[in-house]
Scaffold this motif. Structure first.
Motif, PDB file in Angstrom:
ATOM      1  N   TYR A   1       0.845  -1.201   0.000  1.00 15.40           N
ATOM      2  CA  TYR A   1       0.000   0.000   0.000  1.00 15.40           C
ATOM      3  C   TYR A   1       0.884   1.257   0.000  1.00 15.40           C
ATOM      4  O   TYR A   1       0.677   2.184  -0.779  1.00 15.40           O
ATOM      5  CB  TYR A   1      -0.915  -0.020   1.236  1.00 15.40           C
ATOM      6  CG  TYR A   1      -1.929   1.085   1.236  1.00 15.40           C
ATOM      7  CD1 TYR A   1      -3.217   0.875   0.762  1.00 15.40           C
ATOM      8  CD2 TYR A   1      -1.595   2.361   1.695  1.00 15.40           C
ATOM      9  CE1 TYR A   1      -4.146   1.898   0.742  1.00 15.40           C
ATOM     10  CE2 TYR A   1      -2.513   3.386   1.672  1.00 15.40           C
ATOM     11  CZ  TYR A   1      -3.787   3.154   1.199  1.00 15.40           C
ATOM     12  OH  TYR A   1      -4.709   4.167   1.177  1.00 15.40           O
TER      13      TYR A   1
ATOM     14  N   ALA B   1       0.132  -6.209  -8.393  1.00 13.83           N
ATOM     15  CA  ALA B   1      -0.080  -6.897  -7.116  1.00 13.83           C
ATOM     16  C   ALA B   1      -0.645  -8.305  -7.318  1.00 13.83           C
ATOM     17  O   ALA B   1      -0.198  -9.263  -6.689  1.00 13.83           O
ATOM     18  CB  ALA B   1      -1.012  -6.074  -6.238  1.00 13.83           C
TER      19      ALA B   1
ATOM     20  N   GLY C   1       5.392  -6.493   1.576  1.00 12.60           N
ATOM     21  CA  GLY C   1       6.165  -5.433   0.924  1.00 12.60           C
ATOM     22  C   GLY C   1       5.801  -5.263  -0.530  1.00 12.60           C
ATOM     23  O   GLY C   1       5.033  -6.048  -1.098  1.00 12.60           O
TER      24      GLY C   1
HETATM   25  N1  PMP Z   1      -2.277  -2.806  -5.144  1.00 14.48           N
HETATM   26  C1  PMP Z   1      -3.306  -3.644  -5.335  1.00 14.48           C
HETATM   27  C2  PMP Z   1      -3.910  -3.756  -6.706  1.00 14.48           C
HETATM   28  C3  PMP Z   1      -3.808  -4.411  -4.288  1.00 14.48           C
HETATM   29  O1  PMP Z   1      -4.841  -5.237  -4.485  1.00 14.48           O
HETATM   30  C4  PMP Z   1      -3.220  -4.259  -2.995  1.00 14.48           C
HETATM   31  C5  PMP Z   1      -3.727  -5.036  -1.790  1.00 14.48           C
HETATM   32  N2  PMP Z   1      -4.575  -6.036  -1.961  1.00 14.48           N
HETATM   33  C6  PMP Z   1      -2.156  -3.374  -2.836  1.00 14.48           C
HETATM   34  C7  PMP Z   1      -1.711  -2.662  -3.926  1.00 14.48           C
HETATM   35  C8  PMP Z   1      -1.525  -3.186  -1.491  1.00 14.48           C
HETATM   36  O2  PMP Z   1      -0.669  -4.224  -1.231  1.00 14.48           O
HETATM   37  P1  PMP Z   1      -0.312  -4.768   0.226  1.00 14.48           P
HETATM   38  O3  PMP Z   1      -1.511  -5.513   0.708  1.00 14.48           O
HETATM   39  O4  PMP Z   1       0.838  -5.647  -0.062  1.00 14.48           O
HETATM   40  O5  PMP Z   1       0.002  -3.609   1.079  1.00 14.48           O
END
Ligand code: PMP
Length: 443
Positions: free
Chosen positions: A135, A242, A281
């Protein structure tokens, strides 16, 4: 958050109150339950009872083992696994569990450098930078690259972290209809035309931001057309991988691998380690000069803890397993299994008459319930059948397209999927009968 005053919560309007209290709190799948152990082929969910009609639960201490189609464990690396676990344990002994510093201070170990090199090599870019949260990777990326003289054109279904990151940067934002290349082109042309009759266009930079695989829709971006479009109008292209990295493409190298597009035609490849790699990460992979710039002005690099060393162990070893550098044959087997499982379950559900969204190769299978009122019943039935899924509705989806989201994993067997199909068939009959008789009877 739903504390009542004089019998009702005054800051909730009628709809919110109905939706949250009468509907959402009755959803009883694995969602928001504490779990025990690793979210692998099975997930151990704690049993709970609601103490009143609000969001308060008590936990008896008992738990239910469910078949897991709820976690983003695409390649099955969430489970303890020989090579990866051994490496991470070894690192824990030698490096501890935290670098206790941000990257730009003393938080860069040799393992961070190694992880970046392995990641860049895996996705086919010159260099990469890693961040301790996916995120946060998106949320702080755009302010390092663009400002109010720049334009970011964003797919309407982009993840919250991308939307937040873009807003935070102060860039001008325009949104285009999901996956609609014609609408995107028209938007770019209109935005460039704004600069006429000047000799140059009005924007310092234009970035098109999309996702590789959309996790609520199960469909992919149209990468071949996007790279042509961005070349034609000299824009930058950002793709969030992701859900596609590890899970798509014959070599698991994501959306470029899937469409046989040269990764160098995408300017910024972003991904997370939380889904296919059983770690945490995120990363940005790009040309060296972009990554060099990010090393200096990426806020997370100065203001946030670097990726914990044992997590780096998991990332490096899982990437090496997938690319066949260690444990030969295993990576290929995992990739074949996720590809098979994705198609098998999706086509099976379609054959049973369900409406599912997305591409046949997608490991995310959204099964449409449509009516939000079906969410609680389906969630309870599935949980009682010991199948963990996530039930999604408004505001994550439009109000009238509530859905069950099934996430496939290499950890699941064909027998597991046959069980899921049998149970869905039963639920489909029950829900259909229940709702059709309700409507017909006018009750
Ligand atoms: N980008 C997308 C498209 C996601 O779906 C997500 C979380 N599901 C993230 C970024 C954030 O990733 P994280 O859960 O590893 O923080």
């Amino acid at each position: 958050y739903l504390v009542e005053k004089d019998g009702f919560a005054p800051w909730y309007d009628g709809f919110e109150s109905f939706y949250v209290r009468r509907l959402k709190l009755r959803i009883d799948d694995c969602f928001a339950r504490p779990i025990h152990g690793a979210p692998g082929r099975y997930i151990q969910c704690f049993d709970r009872e609601r103490t009143n009609h609000d969001a308060n639960y008590t936990y008896s201490g008992g738990s239910t083992e469910c078949l897991n189609l709820s976690s983003y464990n695409y390649l099955g690396f969430a489970q303890s696994h020989g090579v990866c676990t051994d490496f991470s344990l070894d690192i824990t002994e030698n490096y501890g569990t935290s670098a206790c510093s941000a990257r730009n201070y003393v938080g860069t170990t040799d393992l961070h450098k190694k992880c970046e090199a392995v990641t860049a090599d895996f996705v086919g870019k010159e260099d990469a930078i890693i961040v301790s949260q996916g995120y946060g990777t998106n949320a702080s990326l755009f302010s390092s690259l663009v400002d109010s003289k720049c334009l970011v054109i964003s797919d309407e279904l982009n993840h919250a972290s991308i939307r937040y990151g873009i807003r935070l940067s102060g860039a001008i934002v325009r949104v285009f209809k999901h996956n609609d290349i014609k609408a995107l082109e028209k938007l770019i042309r209109d935005q460039i035309a704004q600069g006429q009759p000047k000799t140059h266009r009005p924007w310092k930079k234009i970035i098109i931001a999309v996702e590789g695989l959309y996790s609520m829709e199960g469909n992919m971006c149209n990468l071949p057309e996007l790279v042509d479009l961005k070349d034609k109008y000299k824009c930058f292209l950002f793709v969030d991988e992701a859900h596609s990295i590890g899970a798509l493409g014959p070599n698991g190298r994501g959306i470029c691998d899937y469409f046989s597009v040269d990764p160098n035609r995408v300017d910024l490849l972003m991904g997370t380690f939380t889904k296919s790699f059983g770690a945490t990460g995120g990363y940005i992979a790009a040309d060296k000069h972009i990554i060099d710039r990010l090393r200096l002005n990426y806020l997370t690099n100065s203001y946030s803890e670097s990726v914990p060393p044992p997590v780096l162990g998991q990332i490096i070893s899982s990437l090496n397993v997938i690319s066949g550098k260690i444990s030969p044959g295993e990576g290929k087997e995992r990739l074949e299994r996720i590809a098979f499982n994705s198609r098998y379950l999706r086509l099976g559900l379609k054959r049973l008459g369900f409406i599912v969204y997305g591409a046949d190769d997608s490991p995310v299978v959204p099964l449409l319930l449509f009516l939000p009122a079906k969410m609680p019943a389906v969630s309870r039935m599935l949980y009682s059948m010991k199948i963990a899924v996530v039930i999604v509705g408004y505001p994550a989806t439009p109000l009238s397209s509530a859905r069950v989201r099934l996430c496939l994993s290499s950890a699941l067997t064909k027998e597991d999927l046959d069980y899921v199909l049998t149970k869905f068939s039963e639920i489909g009959d029950l829900i259909y009968l229940k709702f059709s008789s309700g409507i017909a009877g006018g009750s």
